[in-house]
Design a protein around this motif. Sequence first.
Motif, PDB file in Angstrom:
ATOM      1  N   VAL A   1       4.589  -7.191 -11.946  1.00 45.08           N
ATOM      2  CA  VAL A   1       4.359  -8.560 -11.481  1.00 45.08           C
ATOM      3  C   VAL A   1       3.283  -9.237 -12.331  1.00 45.08           C
ATOM      4  O   VAL A   1       3.421 -10.416 -12.719  1.00 45.08           O
ATOM      5  CB  VAL A   1       3.944  -8.568  -9.998  1.00 45.08           C
ATOM      6  N   LYS A   2       2.241  -8.503 -12.652  1.00 43.70           N
ATOM      7  CA  LYS A   2       1.165  -9.065 -13.487  1.00 43.70           C
ATOM      8  C   LYS A   2       1.673  -9.381 -14.892  1.00 43.70           C
ATOM      9  O   LYS A   2       1.245 -10.356 -15.511  1.00 43.70           O
ATOM     10  CB  LYS A   2      -0.008  -8.087 -13.539  1.00 43.70           C
ATOM     11  N   GLN A   3       2.603  -8.548 -15.373  1.00 41.70           N
ATOM     12  CA  GLN A   3       3.215  -8.824 -16.670  1.00 41.70           C
ATOM     13  C   GLN A   3       4.093 -10.074 -16.592  1.00 41.70           C
ATOM     14  O   GLN A   3       4.112 -10.896 -17.515  1.00 41.70           O
ATOM     15  CB  GLN A   3       4.058  -7.629 -17.120  1.00 41.70           C
TER      16      GLN A   3
ATOM     17  N   GLY B   1       0.818  -1.211   0.000  1.00 41.23           N
ATOM     18  CA  GLY B   1       0.000   0.000   0.000  1.00 41.23           C
ATOM     19  C   GLY B   1       0.844   1.249   0.000  1.00 41.23           C
ATOM     20  O   GLY B   1       0.664   2.128   0.853  1.00 41.23           O
ATOM     21  N   ILE B   2       1.792   1.338  -0.955  1.00 38.05           N
ATOM     22  CA  ILE B   2       2.665   2.505  -1.080  1.00 38.05           C
ATOM     23  C   ILE B   2       2.371   3.162  -2.420  1.00 38.05           C
ATOM     24  O   ILE B   2       2.756   2.643  -3.476  1.00 38.05           O
ATOM     25  CB  ILE B   2       4.157   2.108  -1.003  1.00 38.05           C
TER      26      ILE B   2
ATOM     27  N   ASP C   1       1.995   0.156  -6.227  1.00 39.97           N
ATOM     28  CA  ASP C   1       0.913   0.036  -7.204  1.00 39.97           C
ATOM     29  C   ASP C   1       1.465  -0.067  -8.618  1.00 39.97           C
ATOM     30  O   ASP C   1       0.928  -0.788  -9.462  1.00 39.97           O
ATOM     31  CB  ASP C   1      -0.080   1.202  -7.075  1.00 39.97           C
ATOM     32  N   ASP C   2       2.576   0.632  -8.892  1.00 42.67           N
ATOM     33  CA  ASP C   2       3.203   0.543 -10.222  1.00 42.67           C
ATOM     34  C   ASP C   2       3.953  -0.776 -10.400  1.00 42.67           C
ATOM     35  O   ASP C   2       3.898  -1.398 -11.467  1.00 42.67           O
ATOM     36  CB  ASP C   2       4.173   1.712 -10.425  1.00 42.67           C
TER      37      ASP C   2
ATOM     38  N   SER D   1      12.243  -0.656 -11.601  1.00 43.79           N
ATOM     39  CA  SER D   1      13.517  -0.259 -10.993  1.00 43.79           C
ATOM     40  C   SER D   1      13.439   0.943 -10.063  1.00 43.79           C
ATOM     41  O   SER D   1      14.450   1.364  -9.511  1.00 43.79           O
ATOM     42  CB  SER D   1      14.541   0.047 -12.091  1.00 43.79           C
ATOM     43  N   THR D   2      12.265   1.516  -9.858  1.00 39.07           N
ATOM     44  CA  THR D   2      12.150   2.687  -8.990  1.00 39.07           C
ATOM     45  C   THR D   2      12.297   2.291  -7.523  1.00 39.07           C
ATOM     46  O   THR D   2      11.709   1.305  -7.076  1.00 39.07           O
ATOM     47  CB  THR D   2      10.786   3.380  -9.205  1.00 39.07           C
ATOM     48  N   GLU D   3      13.069   3.064  -6.767  1.00 43.73           N
ATOM     49  CA  GLU D   3      13.269   2.782  -5.349  1.00 43.73           C
ATOM     50  C   GLU D   3      12.039   3.183  -4.554  1.00 43.73           C
ATOM     51  O   GLU D   3      11.332   4.133  -4.895  1.00 43.73           O
ATOM     52  CB  GLU D   3      14.487   3.552  -4.834  1.00 43.73           C
ATOM     53  N   CYS D   4      11.773   2.452  -3.475  1.00 39.75           N
ATOM     54  CA  CYS D   4      10.654   2.766  -2.603  1.00 39.75           C
ATOM     55  C   CYS D   4      10.784   4.203  -2.093  1.00 39.75           C
ATOM     56  O   CYS D   4      11.866   4.648  -1.710  1.00 39.75           O
ATOM     57  CB  CYS D   4      10.624   1.794  -1.423  1.00 39.75           C
TER      58      CYS D   4
END
Length: 347
Positions: free
Chosen positions: A110-112, A98-99, A104-105, A237-240
């Motif tokens: 993962v779905k891909q 939930g971030i 969400d992105d 590749s985006t950091e949290c």
Amino acid sequence: MLISMWKPGDIKGLPQVKIIQGWRPKTGDALCKECFYFAFETEIHNTIVEGGLFKSGQVVAIAASGGKDSTVLAYILKLLNKRHNYGLSLVLLSVDEGITGYRDDSLETVKQNKEDYEMPLKILSYQELYGWTMDAIVEQIGRKNNCTFCGVFRRQALDRGAALLKVDCVATGHNADDLAETVLMNVLRGDIARLQRCTAIITDAGEGSIPRCKPLKYTYEKEIVMYAYYKQLHYFSTECVFAPNAYRGHARAFLKDLEKIRPTAIIDIIHSGESLSIREDVRLPQLSNCSRCGFVSSQQLCKACVLLDGLNRGLPRLGIGKSSKINRSLAEDEERQKIKMNSAIDF
């Protein structure tokens, strides 16, 4: 294309990679691209076989975040499962913390992966498991210690998901850099119990628990990124957005400095952790089951339940600190609740 043609900054998510004249980061060997693929895949296969990670007929859940590590792990396990006839049934298990603007992105990735690798996918969320999202938790706790909540809840969420899917094992994407960082963190914190078990390639908390394994234990992060990039794997590749304040970041920066001086530092640190022995007279926490949720814990209440209790009581910092302090606070709070109930009954 030869490895010697790779340039710094070419690789998404790891601009510090520097390949000069075809040198492989882990070993210093000069390899063409195809030979690098073969070496990379063979090393992971040897890790799996020598570590006895899987047995034929098992259902294995891959902890999938959409990042480079879990994406490469899913691709490699599918590849090696077919090449070496492991006889495994592979599924993807993902956790939605939930971030906003991060998880969400990454879940779209993962779905891909689910479609690309033709694996079933199960997604569990903090909201449905705990009634909280990380966005809501950060509003309560702030940006200090928020990674404690996320790490504890995520570990238990994977256990819950694995039990729900009735898998035999959970494979995680922890790489050599991750393990070396964890060894350093546990040394700096003086956490003997975790220091002893953090390098284990298989972690099993005992009867009724589902073991976890690390097929990428000896695989360098730089090589994972290179493999994903040149295999054209789809990863996030985006950091949290909450990660910059994490304690692990300091250990990571220190490790990268060591690696510049001595490339084998990562493996050296892991081997040091593996060689660690504890004196017989040192008392270590004994793992049992949480009296509330039933999952693995070294205390009467597991860390997840303590943290959740604090959030629900409006005391979000209750679970931050030493166990003795936490237990004392819980006992005092329970005593106040009893007094309050008895007063209400007398009235």
